[in-house]
Design a protein around this motif. Structure first.
Motif, PDB file in Angstrom:
ATOM      1  N   LYS A   1       0.837  -1.205   0.000  1.00 31.31           N
ATOM      2  CA  LYS A   1       0.000   0.000   0.000  1.00 31.31           C
ATOM      3  C   LYS A   1       0.871   1.253   0.000  1.00 31.31           C
ATOM      4  O   LYS A   1       0.616   2.192  -0.742  1.00 31.31           O
ATOM      5  CB  LYS A   1      -0.936   0.004   1.213  1.00 31.31           C
ATOM      6  CG  LYS A   1      -2.095  -0.940   1.105  1.00 31.31           C
ATOM      7  CD  LYS A   1      -2.949  -0.884   2.348  1.00 31.31           C
ATOM      8  CE  LYS A   1      -4.019  -1.956   2.337  1.00 31.31           C
ATOM      9  NZ  LYS A   1      -4.774  -1.986   3.596  1.00 31.31           N
ATOM     10  N   GLN A   2       1.899   1.267   0.845  1.00 34.54           N
ATOM     11  CA  GLN A   2       2.794   2.420   0.903  1.00 34.54           C
ATOM     12  C   GLN A   2       3.710   2.466  -0.312  1.00 34.54           C
ATOM     13  O   GLN A   2       3.978   3.534  -0.855  1.00 34.54           O
ATOM     14  CB  GLN A   2       3.628   2.410   2.183  1.00 34.54           C
ATOM     15  CG  GLN A   2       4.537   3.618   2.312  1.00 34.54           C
ATOM     16  CD  GLN A   2       3.780   4.935   2.302  1.00 34.54           C
ATOM     17  OE1 GLN A   2       2.758   5.073   2.978  1.00 34.54           O
ATOM     18  NE2 GLN A   2       4.253   5.896   1.537  1.00 34.54           N
ATOM     19  N   ALA A   3       4.202   1.308  -0.759  1.00 30.11           N
ATOM     20  CA  ALA A   3       5.119   1.269  -1.899  1.00 30.11           C
ATOM     21  C   ALA A   3       4.444   1.801  -3.160  1.00 30.11           C
ATOM     22  O   ALA A   3       5.083   2.499  -3.953  1.00 30.11           O
ATOM     23  CB  ALA A   3       5.626  -0.152  -2.122  1.00 30.11           C
ATOM     24  N   GLU A   4       3.171   1.515  -3.339  1.00 33.29           N
ATOM     25  CA  GLU A   4       2.462   2.023  -4.516  1.00 33.29           C
ATOM     26  C   GLU A   4       2.391   3.544  -4.504  1.00 33.29           C
ATOM     27  O   GLU A   4       2.360   4.177  -5.553  1.00 33.29           O
ATOM     28  CB  GLU A   4       1.067   1.411  -4.616  1.00 33.29           C
ATOM     29  CG  GLU A   4       1.097  -0.037  -5.073  1.00 33.29           C
ATOM     30  CD  GLU A   4      -0.265  -0.679  -5.185  1.00 33.29           C
ATOM     31  OE1 GLU A   4      -1.228  -0.206  -4.535  1.00 33.29           O
ATOM     32  OE2 GLU A   4      -0.375  -1.678  -5.913  1.00 33.29           O
ATOM     33  N   LYS A   5       2.381   4.152  -3.312  1.00 36.10           N
ATOM     34  CA  LYS A   5       2.388   5.611  -3.187  1.00 36.10           C
ATOM     35  C   LYS A   5       3.802   6.168  -3.360  1.00 36.10           C
ATOM     36  O   LYS A   5       3.982   7.245  -3.913  1.00 36.10           O
ATOM     37  CB  LYS A   5       1.848   6.024  -1.817  1.00 36.10           C
ATOM     38  CG  LYS A   5       0.413   5.665  -1.565  1.00 36.10           C
ATOM     39  CD  LYS A   5       0.033   5.997  -0.143  1.00 36.10           C
ATOM     40  CE  LYS A   5      -1.311   5.431   0.232  1.00 36.10           C
ATOM     41  NZ  LYS A   5      -1.599   5.594   1.668  1.00 36.10           N
ATOM     42  N   SER A   6       4.794   5.449  -2.860  1.00 37.08           N
ATOM     43  CA  SER A   6       6.169   5.944  -2.837  1.00 37.08           C
ATOM     44  C   SER A   6       6.915   5.734  -4.147  1.00 37.08           C
ATOM     45  O   SER A   6       7.706   6.584  -4.563  1.00 37.08           O
ATOM     46  CB  SER A   6       6.957   5.264  -1.712  1.00 37.08           C
ATOM     47  OG  SER A   6       6.382   5.537  -0.458  1.00 37.08           O
ATOM     48  N   LEU A   7       6.705   4.587  -4.793  1.00 40.40           N
ATOM     49  CA  LEU A   7       7.442   4.258  -6.011  1.00 40.40           C
ATOM     50  C   LEU A   7       6.790   4.898  -7.227  1.00 40.40           C
ATOM     51  O   LEU A   7       5.596   5.164  -7.249  1.00 40.40           O
ATOM     52  CB  LEU A   7       7.505   2.740  -6.205  1.00 40.40           C
ATOM     53  CG  LEU A   7       8.145   1.921  -5.093  1.00 40.40           C
ATOM     54  CD1 LEU A   7       8.108   0.435  -5.445  1.00 40.40           C
ATOM     55  CD2 LEU A   7       9.565   2.366  -4.811  1.00 40.40           C
ATOM     56  N   LYS A   8       7.608   5.111  -8.243  1.00 43.22           N
ATOM     57  CA  LYS A   8       7.104   5.648  -9.512  1.00 43.22           C
ATOM     58  C   LYS A   8       6.527   4.496 -10.335  1.00 43.22           C
ATOM     59  O   LYS A   8       6.881   3.339 -10.114  1.00 43.22           O
ATOM     60  CB  LYS A   8       8.241   6.332 -10.254  1.00 43.22           C
ATOM     61  CG  LYS A   8       8.765   7.546  -9.525  1.00 43.22           C
ATOM     62  CD  LYS A   8       9.940   8.165 -10.230  1.00 43.22           C
ATOM     63  CE  LYS A   8      10.438   9.349  -9.413  1.00 43.22           C
ATOM     64  NZ  LYS A   8      11.680   9.895  -9.925  1.00 43.22           N
ATOM     65  N   PRO A   9       5.680   4.799 -11.304  1.00 46.27           N
ATOM     66  CA  PRO A   9       5.132   3.732 -12.149  1.00 46.27           C
ATOM     67  C   PRO A   9       6.247   2.927 -12.822  1.00 46.27           C
ATOM     68  O   PRO A   9       7.237   3.480 -13.277  1.00 46.27           O
ATOM     69  CB  PRO A   9       4.298   4.497 -13.188  1.00 46.27           C
ATOM     70  CG  PRO A   9       3.957   5.790 -12.508  1.00 46.27           C
ATOM     71  CD  PRO A   9       5.128   6.112 -11.620  1.00 46.27           C
ATOM     72  N   GLY A  10       6.080   1.612 -12.812  1.00 48.03           N
ATOM     73  CA  GLY A  10       7.063   0.721 -13.427  1.00 48.03           C
ATOM     74  C   GLY A  10       8.158   0.264 -12.470  1.00 48.03           C
ATOM     75  O   GLY A  10       8.978  -0.569 -12.825  1.00 48.03           O
TER      76      GLY A  10
ATOM     77  N   LYS B   1      10.646   7.617   4.699  1.00 46.62           N
ATOM     78  CA  LYS B   1      11.787   8.433   5.130  1.00 46.62           C
ATOM     79  C   LYS B   1      13.097   8.057   4.444  1.00 46.62           C
ATOM     80  O   LYS B   1      13.969   8.913   4.297  1.00 46.62           O
ATOM     81  CB  LYS B   1      11.952   8.323   6.648  1.00 46.62           C
ATOM     82  CG  LYS B   1      10.786   8.913   7.398  1.00 46.62           C
ATOM     83  CD  LYS B   1      10.895   8.669   8.879  1.00 46.62           C
ATOM     84  CE  LYS B   1       9.657   9.210   9.589  1.00 46.62           C
ATOM     85  NZ  LYS B   1       9.615   8.812  10.986  1.00 46.62           N
ATOM     86  N   SER B   2      13.272   6.818   4.036  1.00 50.71           N
ATOM     87  CA  SER B   2      14.551   6.385   3.473  1.00 50.71           C
ATOM     88  C   SER B   2      14.531   6.142   1.964  1.00 50.71           C
ATOM     89  O   SER B   2      15.502   6.440   1.282  1.00 50.71           O
ATOM     90  CB  SER B   2      15.022   5.098   4.171  1.00 50.71           C
ATOM     91  OG  SER B   2      15.241   5.346   5.536  1.00 50.71           O
ATOM     92  N   VAL B   3      13.460   5.577   1.456  1.00 54.28           N
ATOM     93  CA  VAL B   3      13.421   5.225   0.037  1.00 54.28           C
ATOM     94  C   VAL B   3      12.842   6.353  -0.802  1.00 54.28           C
ATOM     95  O   VAL B   3      13.425   6.760  -1.807  1.00 54.28           O
ATOM     96  CB  VAL B   3      12.631   3.913  -0.181  1.00 54.28           C
ATOM     97  CG1 VAL B   3      12.481   3.601  -1.648  1.00 54.28           C
ATOM     98  CG2 VAL B   3      13.329   2.766   0.546  1.00 54.28           C
ATOM     99  N   GLU B   4      11.705   6.865  -0.394  1.00 53.47           N
ATOM    100  CA  GLU B   4      10.998   7.875  -1.185  1.00 53.47           C
ATOM    101  C   GLU B   4      11.877   9.094  -1.520  1.00 53.47           C
ATOM    102  O   GLU B   4      11.886   9.539  -2.677  1.00 53.47           O
ATOM    103  CB  GLU B   4       9.732   8.315  -0.436  1.00 53.47           C
ATOM    104  CG  GLU B   4       8.694   8.936  -1.297  1.00 53.47           C
ATOM    105  CD  GLU B   4       7.392   9.144  -0.547  1.00 53.47           C
ATOM    106  OE1 GLU B   4       6.919  10.300  -0.559  1.00 53.47           O
ATOM    107  OE2 GLU B   4       6.863   8.185   0.039  1.00 53.47           O
ATOM    108  N   PRO B   5      12.630   9.652  -0.575  1.00 50.00           N
ATOM    109  CA  PRO B   5      13.470  10.815  -0.926  1.00 50.00           C
ATOM    110  C   PRO B   5      14.551  10.507  -1.972  1.00 50.00           C
ATOM    111  O   PRO B   5      14.977  11.411  -2.701  1.00 50.00           O
ATOM    112  CB  PRO B   5      14.141  11.193   0.402  1.00 50.00           C
ATOM    113  CG  PRO B   5      13.270  10.620   1.460  1.00 50.00           C
ATOM    114  CD  PRO B   5      12.678   9.381   0.859  1.00 50.00           C
ATOM    115  N   LYS B   6      14.997   9.268  -2.074  1.00 46.26           N
ATOM    116  CA  LYS B   6      16.041   8.896  -3.039  1.00 46.26           C
ATOM    117  C   LYS B   6      15.484   8.688  -4.447  1.00 46.26           C
ATOM    118  O   LYS B   6      16.234   8.583  -5.395  1.00 46.26           O
ATOM    119  CB  LYS B   6      16.744   7.618  -2.583  1.00 46.26           C
ATOM    120  CG  LYS B   6      17.527   7.819  -1.297  1.00 46.26           C
ATOM    121  CD  LYS B   6      18.159   6.528  -0.847  1.00 46.26           C
ATOM    122  CE  LYS B   6      18.856   6.712   0.494  1.00 46.26           C
ATOM    123  NZ  LYS B   6      19.395   5.454   1.002  1.00 46.26           N
ATOM    124  N   LEU B   7      14.165   8.615  -4.556  1.00 45.83           N
ATOM    125  CA  LEU B   7      13.558   8.413  -5.877  1.00 45.83           C
ATOM    126  C   LEU B   7      13.317   9.758  -6.521  1.00 45.83           C
ATOM    127  O   LEU B   7      13.165   9.971  -7.633  1.00 45.83           O
ATOM    128  CB  LEU B   7      12.239   7.638  -5.761  1.00 45.83           C
ATOM    129  CG  LEU B   7      12.363   6.219  -5.201  1.00 45.83           C
ATOM    130  CD1 LEU B   7      10.996   5.618  -4.982  1.00 45.83           C
ATOM    131  CD2 LEU B   7      13.172   5.346  -6.152  1.00 45.83           C
TER     132      LEU B   7
END
Length: 174
Positions: free
Chosen positions: A71-80, A168-174
């Motif tokens: 649920k969170q990863a779908e919000k944090s990651l970009k499509p694909g 806090k750790s993954v989303e800012p690096k994307l």
């Protein structure tokens, strides 16, 4: 005649011993953009249950966490993009305590002294290309004091541990 039966018995017992020695495959859960391998869960620090079969509890735990992380990863990651994790240790919030016959099973006592913890490696992929990777050891020492976390969702503290890490750790690096 006795030797024949002894030989047969030794052959069968050898096959049984070999079957018991075969390592169990690591559980693998996949939901949406998240794929998690739970490496050797029998050695995890604390994923004990008090009320159901351990194997059923582990299956429910792994599936619930994967669904909630997705649920969170779908919000944090970009499509694909996809998130692959290899969890090597998990410690649920709280500690199991014996009831000495007062109840049919042990009880999980949740106190701030026993925070949820996880150790894992991860990769964020876009197709075959690795965007981010790393090894993590995360703990939520303030899990008891955040008011938005007081609800009745299963594995709420562990879910928050992973979703906070994603934010806090993954989303800012994307």
């Amino acid at each position: 005649m006795k030797i024949k039966y002894l030989l047969l018995a030794s052959v069968f017992s050898g096959q049984v011993a070999m079957a018991e020695d075969a390592p169990e495959p690591n559980p693998l859960t996949e939901v949406g953009v998240v794929k998690i391998e739970w490496q050797n869960p029998k050695e995890f620090r604390d994923i004990k249950t008090s009320t159901e079969l351990q194997s059923r509890f582990e299956k429910r735990l792994f599936e619930t966490l994967t669904k909630n992380i997705n649920k969170q990863a779908e919000k944090s990651l970009k499509p694909g993009q996809t998130l692959h994790m290899q969890v090597t240790n998990l410690d649920l919030a709280g500690d199991m305590r014996p009831t000495f016959g007062a109840t049919p099973g042990d009880l999980r006592i949740v106190k701030d002294l026993y925070p949820p913890r996880a150790t894992f490696s991860f990769t964020v992929n876009e197709g075959d290309k690795v965007i981010i990777s790393g090894d993590e050891k995360i703990t939520d020492m303030s899990f008891m004091y955040n008011s938005h976390r007081f609800n009745d969702r299963p594995f709420q503290y562990e879910t928050t541990l992973f979703t906070d890490w994603l934010q806090k750790s993954v989303e800012p690096k994307l």
